[in-house]
Scaffold this motif. Structure first.
Motif, mmCIF file in Angstrom:
data_model
loop_
_atom_site.group_PDB
_atom_site.id
_atom_site.type_symbol
_atom_site.label_atom_id
_atom_site.label_comp_id
_atom_site.label_asym_id
_atom_site.label_seq_id
_atom_site.Cartn_x
_atom_site.Cartn_y
_atom_site.Cartn_z
ATOM 1 N N MET A 180 0.794 -1.244 -0.111
ATOM 2 C CA MET A 180 -0.043 0.279 -0.057
ATOM 3 C C MET A 180 1.034 1.365 0.044
ATOM 4 S SD MET A 180 -2.864 1.200 2.510
ATOM 5 C CE MET A 180 -3.900 0.500 2.039
ATOM 6 N N SER A 181 0.300 1.975 -0.307
ATOM 7 C CA SER A 181 0.844 3.509 -0.774
ATOM 8 C C SER A 181 1.099 4.250 0.274
ATOM 9 C CB SER A 181 0.832 4.024 -2.194
ATOM 10 O OG SER A 181 -0.774 5.032 -1.448
ATOM 11 N N LYS A 182 2.348 4.834 0.589
ATOM 12 C CA LYS A 182 1.941 5.903 1.759
ATOM 13 C C LYS A 182 0.460 6.967 1.636
ATOM 14 C CE LYS A 182 5.722 8.068 1.836
ATOM 15 N NZ LYS A 182 7.335 8.854 2.535
ATOM 16 N N ALA A 183 0.498 7.091 0.508
ATOM 17 C CA ALA A 183 -0.367 8.896 0.157
ATOM 18 C C ALA A 183 -2.419 7.612 0.603
ATOM 19 C CB ALA A 183 -0.885 8.759 -0.715
ATOM 20 N N LYS A 184 -1.898 6.196 0.196
ATOM 21 C CA LYS A 184 -3.337 5.715 1.019
ATOM 22 C C LYS A 184 -3.092 5.205 2.385
ATOM 23 C CE LYS A 184 -4.408 2.625 -3.679
ATOM 24 N NZ LYS A 184 -4.171 1.673 -4.270
ATOM 25 N N ALA A 185 -2.519 5.446 2.810
ATOM 26 C CA ALA A 185 -1.766 4.861 4.938
ATOM 27 C C ALA A 185 -2.413 6.301 4.988
ATOM 28 C CB ALA A 185 -1.215 4.216 4.434
ATOM 29 N N LYS A 186 -2.260 7.089 4.594
ATOM 30 C CA LYS A 186 -2.917 8.341 5.057
ATOM 31 C C LYS A 186 -4.344 9.041 5.457
ATOM 32 C CE LYS A 186 0.087 11.117 6.730
ATOM 33 N NZ LYS A 186 0.646 11.249 8.493
ATOM 34 N N ALA A 187 -4.614 8.431 3.496
ATOM 35 C CA ALA A 187 -6.313 8.641 4.041
ATOM 36 C C ALA A 187 -6.904 7.830 4.397
ATOM 37 C CB ALA A 187 -6.544 7.904 2.439
ATOM 38 N N LYS A 188 -5.834 6.539 4.905
ATOM 39 C CA LYS A 188 -6.528 5.675 5.570
ATOM 40 C C LYS A 188 -6.899 6.645 7.164
ATOM 41 C CE LYS A 188 -8.028 1.008 6.580
ATOM 42 N NZ LYS A 188 -8.213 -0.435 5.606
ATOM 43 N N GLN A 189 -5.968 6.689 7.598
ATOM 44 C CA GLN A 189 -5.550 7.371 9.256
ATOM 45 C C GLN A 189 -6.722 9.113 8.765
ATOM 46 O OE1 GLN A 189 -1.730 8.322 10.163
ATOM 47 N NE2 GLN A 189 -1.427 6.881 8.617
ATOM 48 N N VAL A 190 -6.947 9.227 7.844
ATOM 49 C CA VAL A 190 -7.598 10.590 7.937
ATOM 50 C C VAL A 190 -8.714 9.953 7.962
ATOM 51 C CG1 VAL A 190 -8.946 12.306 6.483
ATOM 52 C CG2 VAL A 190 -6.296 12.194 6.925
ATOM 53 N N LYS A 191 -9.682 9.552 7.400
ATOM 54 C CA LYS A 191 -10.500 8.319 7.287
ATOM 55 C C LYS A 191 -10.969 7.824 8.696
ATOM 56 C CE LYS A 191 -13.411 4.769 5.552
ATOM 57 N NZ LYS A 191 -13.785 3.562 4.761
ATOM 58 N N GLY A 192 -10.273 7.682 9.359
ATOM 59 C CA GLY A 192 -10.330 6.871 10.669
ATOM 60 C C GLY A 192 -10.971 7.407 11.388
ATOM 61 N N LYS A 193 -10.138 9.006 11.326
ATOM 62 C CA LYS A 193 -10.453 9.956 12.158
ATOM 63 C C LYS A 193 -11.588 10.618 11.817
ATOM 64 C CE LYS A 193 -8.944 13.035 15.432
ATOM 65 N NZ LYS A 193 -8.808 12.759 16.670
ATOM 66 N N LEU A 194 -12.531 10.636 11.103
ATOM 67 C CA LEU A 194 -13.284 11.258 11.129
ATOM 68 C C LEU A 194 -14.680 10.531 11.420
ATOM 69 C CD1 LEU A 194 -12.958 12.771 7.319
ATOM 70 C CD2 LEU A 194 -13.149 14.023 8.949
ATOM 71 N N LYS A 195 -14.383 9.260 11.518
ATOM 72 C CA LYS A 195 -15.244 8.493 11.991
ATOM 73 C C LYS A 195 -14.695 8.230 13.802
ATOM 74 C CE LYS A 195 -15.591 4.601 9.199
ATOM 75 N NZ LYS A 195 -15.890 3.166 8.944
ATOM 76 N N GLU A 196 -13.487 8.258 14.245
ATOM 77 C CA GLU A 196 -13.805 8.710 15.373
ATOM 78 C C GLU A 196 -14.724 9.619 15.388
ATOM 79 O OE1 GLU A 196 -10.426 8.769 18.752
ATOM 80 O OE2 GLU A 196 -9.910 8.783 17.022
ATOM 81 N N THR A 197 -14.577 10.776 14.388
ATOM 82 C CA THR A 197 -15.124 12.223 15.103
ATOM 83 C C THR A 197 -16.633 11.924 15.305
ATOM 84 O OG1 THR A 197 -13.428 13.478 15.145
ATOM 85 C CG2 THR A 197 -15.369 14.513 15.131
ATOM 86 N N ALA A 198 -16.995 11.652 14.383
ATOM 87 C CA ALA A 198 -17.713 11.372 13.930
ATOM 88 C C ALA A 198 -19.037 10.214 14.973
ATOM 89 C CB ALA A 198 -18.137 10.793 12.885
ATOM 90 N N GLY A 199 -18.553 9.331 15.755
ATOM 91 C CA GLY A 199 -18.930 8.548 17.043
ATOM 92 C C GLY A 199 -18.652 8.684 17.927
ATOM 93 N N ASP A 200 -17.740 10.279 18.013
ATOM 94 C CA ASP A 200 -17.843 10.574 19.450
ATOM 95 C C ASP A 200 -18.775 11.670 19.212
ATOM 96 O OD1 ASP A 200 -16.912 11.771 22.292
ATOM 97 O OD2 ASP A 200 -15.564 13.632 20.542
ATOM 98 N N ALA A 201 -19.375 12.145 18.298
ATOM 99 C CA ALA A 201 -20.744 13.401 18.253
ATOM 100 C C ALA A 201 -21.936 12.992 18.573
ATOM 101 C CB ALA A 201 -20.285 14.101 17.011
#
Length: 57
Positions: A1-22
């Motif tokens: 997996m490329s670094k860009a795809k891995a970084k995108a997965k991190q961002v997606k995870g952060k968004l999901k975590e934040t939405a879950g928190d809200a």
């Protein structure tokens, strides 16, 4: 997996975590954290692969 795809997965995870928190959704928060950690591990693996490639091994 490329670094860009891995970084995108991190961002997606952060968004999901934040939405879950809200929304007060613990499962979504946990899933988001898990995606972030997976993304970080994949990014680290991609960096290591790049270093090996640059060193000629």
């Amino acid at each position: 997996m490329s670094k860009a795809k891995a970084k995108a997965k991190q961002v997606k995870g952060k968004l999901k975590e934040t939405a879950g928190d809200a929304m007060g959704n613990k499962g979504m928060q946990t899933e988001g954290r898990s995606e972030q950690l997976t993304g970080k591990a994949q990014e680290t693996a991609a960096k290591a692969a790049e270093r090996l490639k640059k060193s000629g091994r």
